[in-house]
Design a protein around this motif. Structure first.
Motif, PDB file in Angstrom:
ATOM      1  N   PHE A  43       0.845  -1.192   0.000  1.00  0.00           N
ATOM      2  CA  PHE A  43       0.000   0.000   0.000  1.00  0.00           C
ATOM      3  C   PHE A  43       0.885   1.249   0.000  1.00  0.00           C
ATOM      4  CE2 PHE A  43      -2.673   3.312   1.726  1.00  0.00           C
ATOM      5  CZ  PHE A  43      -3.966   3.004   1.310  1.00  0.00           C
ATOM      6  N   ALA A  44       0.414   2.283  -0.674  1.00  0.00           N
ATOM      7  CA  ALA A  44       1.087   3.586  -0.661  1.00  0.00           C
ATOM      8  C   ALA A  44       0.062   4.689  -0.872  1.00  0.00           C
ATOM      9  CB  ALA A  44       2.168   3.658  -1.734  1.00  0.00           C
ATOM     10  N   TYR A  45       0.362   5.867  -0.336  1.00  0.00           N
ATOM     11  CA  TYR A  45      -0.444   7.059  -0.606  1.00  0.00           C
ATOM     12  C   TYR A  45       0.265   7.919  -1.643  1.00  0.00           C
ATOM     13  CZ  TYR A  45      -3.151   6.174   3.685  1.00  0.00           C
ATOM     14  OH  TYR A  45      -3.956   5.608   4.654  1.00  0.00           O
ATOM     15  N   MET A  46      -0.524   8.541  -2.519  1.00  0.00           N
ATOM     16  CA  MET A  46      -0.052   9.640  -3.352  1.00  0.00           C
ATOM     17  C   MET A  46      -0.736  10.902  -2.856  1.00  0.00           C
ATOM     18  SD  MET A  46      -0.266   8.155  -7.246  1.00  0.00           S
ATOM     19  CE  MET A  46       0.741   6.784  -7.825  1.00  0.00           C
ATOM     20  N   TYR A  47       0.033  11.940  -2.597  1.00  0.00           N
ATOM     21  CA  TYR A  47      -0.537  13.223  -2.181  1.00  0.00           C
ATOM     22  C   TYR A  47      -0.433  14.186  -3.361  1.00  0.00           C
ATOM     23  CZ  TYR A  47       0.355  10.973   2.306  1.00  0.00           C
ATOM     24  OH  TYR A  47       0.407  10.077   3.346  1.00  0.00           O
ATOM     25  N   CYS A  48      -1.574  14.722  -3.778  1.00  0.00           N
ATOM     26  CA  CYS A  48      -1.639  15.459  -5.049  1.00  0.00           C
ATOM     27  C   CYS A  48      -2.034  16.917  -4.854  1.00  0.00           C
ATOM     28  CB  CYS A  48      -2.649  14.805  -5.989  1.00  0.00           C
ATOM     29  SG  CYS A  48      -2.346  13.046  -6.263  1.00  0.00           S
ATOM     30  N   GLU A  49      -1.380  17.779  -5.611  1.00  0.00           N
ATOM     31  CA  GLU A  49      -1.726  19.199  -5.670  1.00  0.00           C
ATOM     32  C   GLU A  49      -2.841  19.383  -6.700  1.00  0.00           C
ATOM     33  OE1 GLU A  49      -1.427  23.010  -4.333  1.00  0.00           O
ATOM     34  OE2 GLU A  49       0.069  21.509  -3.753  1.00  0.00           O
ATOM     35  N   PRO A  64       4.896   0.869   5.374  1.00  0.00           N
ATOM     36  CA  PRO A  64       5.579  -0.392   5.686  1.00  0.00           C
ATOM     37  C   PRO A  64       4.682  -1.364   6.431  1.00  0.00           C
ATOM     38  CG  PRO A  64       6.295   1.348   7.180  1.00  0.00           C
ATOM     39  CD  PRO A  64       5.408   2.004   6.172  1.00  0.00           C
ATOM     40  N   ALA A  65       5.142  -2.621   6.538  1.00  0.00           N
ATOM     41  CA  ALA A  65       4.336  -3.686   7.142  1.00  0.00           C
ATOM     42  C   ALA A  65       3.941  -3.361   8.579  1.00  0.00           C
ATOM     43  CB  ALA A  65       5.115  -5.006   7.096  1.00  0.00           C
ATOM     44  N   GLU A  66       4.853  -2.745   9.336  1.00  0.00           N
ATOM     45  CA  GLU A  66       4.546  -2.457  10.738  1.00  0.00           C
ATOM     46  C   GLU A  66       3.443  -1.435  10.919  1.00  0.00           C
ATOM     47  OE1 GLU A  66       8.480  -0.273   9.739  1.00  0.00           O
ATOM     48  OE2 GLU A  66       7.501  -2.194   9.306  1.00  0.00           O
ATOM     49  N   ASP A  67       3.116  -0.695   9.867  1.00  0.00           N
ATOM     50  CA  ASP A  67       2.037   0.287   9.942  1.00  0.00           C
ATOM     51  C   ASP A  67       0.748  -0.202   9.283  1.00  0.00           C
ATOM     52  OD1 ASP A  67       3.594   2.125  11.317  1.00  0.00           O
ATOM     53  OD2 ASP A  67       4.292   3.136   9.509  1.00  0.00           O
ATOM     54  N   CYS A  68       0.701  -1.483   8.941  1.00  0.00           N
ATOM     55  CA  CYS A  68      -0.481  -2.051   8.292  1.00  0.00           C
ATOM     56  C   CYS A  68      -1.241  -2.970   9.244  1.00  0.00           C
ATOM     57  CB  CYS A  68      -0.077  -2.840   7.053  1.00  0.00           C
ATOM     58  SG  CYS A  68       0.465  -1.788   5.683  1.00  0.00           S
ATOM     59  N   VAL A  76      -4.526  -5.874   1.877  1.00  0.00           N
ATOM     60  CA  VAL A  76      -3.637  -4.937   2.543  1.00  0.00           C
ATOM     61  C   VAL A  76      -4.445  -3.711   2.957  1.00  0.00           C
ATOM     62  CG1 VAL A  76      -2.923  -3.791   0.388  1.00  0.00           C
ATOM     63  CG2 VAL A  76      -1.460  -3.651   2.401  1.00  0.00           C
ATOM     64  N   ARG A  77      -4.179  -3.217   4.162  1.00  0.00           N
ATOM     65  CA  ARG A  77      -4.784  -1.969   4.609  1.00  0.00           C
ATOM     66  C   ARG A  77      -3.975  -1.421   5.774  1.00  0.00           C
ATOM     67  NH1 ARG A  77     -11.133  -0.268   5.779  1.00  0.00           N
ATOM     68  NH2 ARG A  77     -10.663   1.904   6.273  1.00  0.00           N
ATOM     69  N   PRO A  78      -3.703  -0.097   5.777  1.00  0.00           N
ATOM     70  CA  PRO A  78      -2.974   0.498   6.890  1.00  0.00           C
ATOM     71  C   PRO A  78      -3.778   0.440   8.181  1.00  0.00           C
ATOM     72  CG  PRO A  78      -2.965   1.941   4.975  1.00  0.00           C
ATOM     73  CD  PRO A  78      -3.972   0.867   4.705  1.00  0.00           C
ATOM     74  N   GLU A  79      -3.070   0.578   9.295  1.00  0.00           N
ATOM     75  CA  GLU A  79      -3.729   0.718  10.597  1.00  0.00           C
ATOM     76  C   GLU A  79      -4.620   1.961  10.572  1.00  0.00           C
ATOM     77  OE1 GLU A  79      -3.758  -1.169  13.149  1.00  0.00           O
ATOM     78  OE2 GLU A  79      -1.945  -2.431  13.131  1.00  0.00           O
ATOM     79  N   LEU A  80      -5.708   1.921  11.348  1.00  0.00           N
ATOM     80  CA  LEU A  80      -6.640   3.038  11.380  1.00  0.00           C
ATOM     81  C   LEU A  80      -5.946   4.325  11.821  1.00  0.00           C
ATOM     82  CD1 LEU A  80      -9.498   4.110  11.078  1.00  0.00           C
ATOM     83  CD2 LEU A  80      -9.961   3.365  13.437  1.00  0.00           C
TER      84      LEU A  80
END
Length: 599
Positions: A43-49, A64-68, A76-80
């Motif tokens: 998983f990744a975020y893109m931050y867009c203008e 990273p895995a420790e934050d999922c 796959v999903r990040p921690e809340l």
């Protein structure tokens, strides 16, 4: 992805309201992170203008895995807490988040039923908190992607999000993704020969491309007419100068009756004659005074200017808006006897974030910028003191064939860029005496003050943050949402030129514009402007199609990475835009930085 509730309404159509734009370098980074050999979804975020109808990717944020909460081969999903932190920060900064996850088992993936549910849960959550902020999703495979965008998160209706990759020809594997749908028609009979070479699709790409040309002298006018005959239908012109008699041999179509008229109008009318479908938005002004929204809508910007401040402005503008910039020009050197000793031309393609920009290659010179800002009286005084050479204001030699060679190379670069029939070169140098031509590749300099991550790349319209200026909670308040709102900055007015304007001028009794005299009695020649030669910095055609300075051969890693260098360059940019309040502001910022460093 995991859990959720309702199902979205997928229209299956591609959005005409928004387009995602990222660089080839950014896409390769996303691929490297999400498509690893272990087969686990990532998983990744893109931050867009957000800028009008485009979302410019400013930052890639791999999780990273420790934050999922879950990261396995099928979900796959990040921690809340991570979701709340990352999304909250992005929204607070005015950025649009795009959530990316991978299907490493697929070449051309599609959203699963589980993905549909989780996207709807995001929409239900964030749509209530930020109903005016679009919400985007991407699932990425080894060759293609599937995309989704909620332009109005308060409703479950979603469309496909089109993607444009700056420098796409540099990708190891081409990206199969939704594209912006444009529907300009073309005259198949008129462009039959071009279509045989570039295909019907390629010719339509040309017709659907908006081109900005800065400088409509000998080089810029040739480029404009070549592109018009090639099928470009939408132009923006910027040049503050009028036609002088010395321009007539090089501005195609210009006659004695055009002396004293604005170059943008003269060339605009020639373009409309060459292509009846063409429309020109003509600004008789410096490029810095063209409304940012008009220039940012150009798919490609072409520079044919002599002033370094204008050239660097175009470079920076393209970087901020993730637009292509083609920089071109010529120079002729003579010895004391008048014999030609050198003829050369330089063409540089700037694909922001994917190859080198002008600053990466050291094509900026503080001394030349200083000379450009001097008045004629100040230049004459420095010549008398011996600080400047006497020929600093001398006109430069110029001939039509050399301009034509450079114009054709620019048009070829444009064609390769738009139709994808062959990768364009990053940097071309040709020798007019020996008929030699060298094309080389370039790459961005790490830490470049203009095009590196965290600098101007994908920053959109110019804005200023006081923390950026003084390094903390400083005393300076600056917040110009639109650069045209800054004190002392006015936007220029334009004239729209098309076939109807040409028809009207043909139908007039004299056929001569007001103030330009008649065919037999040409208007008085305007006072010539001094041509600055100064210190050699780059080979660039001027707005009169006349001169260009030398450029060092490409040297990578030449950017000044120091804080002082960055602040100095920021001051240079304020000078380029001739904004005295901003110049003063940056100088104050430099002083505050120095004082803080001494505490």
């Amino acid at each position: 992805m995991s859990e959720s509730q309702a199902v979205a309404v997928d229209t299956g159509t591609t959005s005409r309201e928004l387009e995602l734009v990222l660089t080839a370098t950014q896409l390769e980074r996303v691929r490297e992170w999400t498509l690893q050999e272990d087969g686990v979804e990532r998983f990744a975020y893109m931050y867009c203008e957000p800028t009008e109808n485009r979302l410019l990717v400013r930052e890639i944020d791999p999780i990273p895995a420790e934050d999922c909460a879950v990261m396995e081969s099928s979900a796959v999903r990040p921690e809340l807490s991570i979701e709340r932190e990352r999304l909250g920060d992005a929204m607070s900064d005015g950025l649009v988040p795009i959530m990316v996850h991978s299907h490493p088992f697929s070449q051309d993936p599609g959203f699963s039923a589980l993905d549909d549910n989780i996207m709807e849960s995001y929409r239900d959550w964030l749509g209530q908190l930020y109903p005016e902020v679009p919400l985007g999703f991407i699932v990425i495979g080894h060759a293609g992607v599937d995309t989704a965008i909620y332009t109005d998160p308060s409703t479950p209706r979603r469309e496909k999000l089109p993607i444009s990759v700056v420098g796409e020809w540099m990708l190891e594997t081409p990206l199969d993704a939704p594209k912006v749908e444009r529907d300009r028609s073309i005259d198949g009979e008129r462009y039959d020969r071009s279509i045989r070479a570039l295909t019907d699709t390629g010719q339509k790409h040309i017709a659907n491309t908006r081109v900005g040309i800065v400088g409509l002298g000998g080089l810029g006018s040739m480029v404009a007419l070549q592109l018009a005959r090639f099928g470009v239908q939408d132009f923006v012109f910027a040049d503050p100068d009028v036609v002088e008699r010395s321009n007539l041999p090089r501005i195609y179509g210009a006659t004695n009756s055009d002396v004293g008229r604005q170059k943008v109008n003269v060339v605009g009318e020639q373009v409309a004659r060459a292509n009846p479908e063409a429309t020109v938005e003509a600004y008789p002004a410096r490029v810095q005074d063209v409304p940012e929204s008009d220039l940012s809508n150009c798919d490609v910007i072409i520079g044919a200017v002599d002033r370094l401040d204008a050239r660097l402005y175009c470079n920076e503008f393209a970087i901020r808006h993730l637009r292509y910039y083609i920089d071109g020009g010529v120079a002729i050197e003579t010895d004391d006897s008048g014999r030609v000793t050198d003829e050369r031309g330089l063409i540089q393609l700037v694909a922001p974030g994917a190859n080198a920009c002008l600053d990466c290659m050291g094509r900026n010179d503080a001394e030349h910028l200083r000379i450009e800002e001097m008045s004629e009286e100040e230049i004459e005084a420095d010549i008398q003191r011996g600080y400047l050479e006497e020929d600093v204001v001398a006109p430069e030699p110029a001939i039509t064939p050399l301009n034509g060679q450079a114009a054709s190379l620019i048009t070829r670069q444009f064609t390769k860029l738009i139709t994808d029939y062959s990768p364009p070169a990053d940097f071309i140098r040709f020798d007019g005496l020996d008929d030699g031509l060298v094309a080389v590749g370039t790459h961005p300099s790490e830490g470049c003050i203009s095009c590196s991550a965290g600098a101007d790349l994908a920053s959109g319209e110019r804005s200023f943050n006081r923390k950026d200026l003084v390094g903390g909670d400083g005393e300076i308040e600056v917040d110009f949402a639109d650069p045209m709102d800054a004190p002392g900055v006015d936007s220029a007015d334009s004239q729209t030129i098309d076939q109807s304007v040409v028809d009207q001028s043909v139908g007039e009794e004299t056929g001569v514009s007001e103030g330009t005299g008649s065919a037999s009695q040409p208007a008085p020649e305007p006072e010539p402007k001094p041509k600055i030669r100064g210190k050699a910095v780059s080979s660039q055609e001027n707005e009169s199609g006349e001169k260009e300075l030398d450029v060092p051969e490409p040297e990578h890693g030449s950017s000044d990475r120091s804080l002082a260098g960055a602040l100095f360059t920021a001051t240079q940019r304020a000078v380029r835009e001739r904004s005295e309040p901003l110049t003063l502001l940056f100088l104050i910022a430099v002083v505050l930085k120095v004082l803080r460093g001494r505490r």
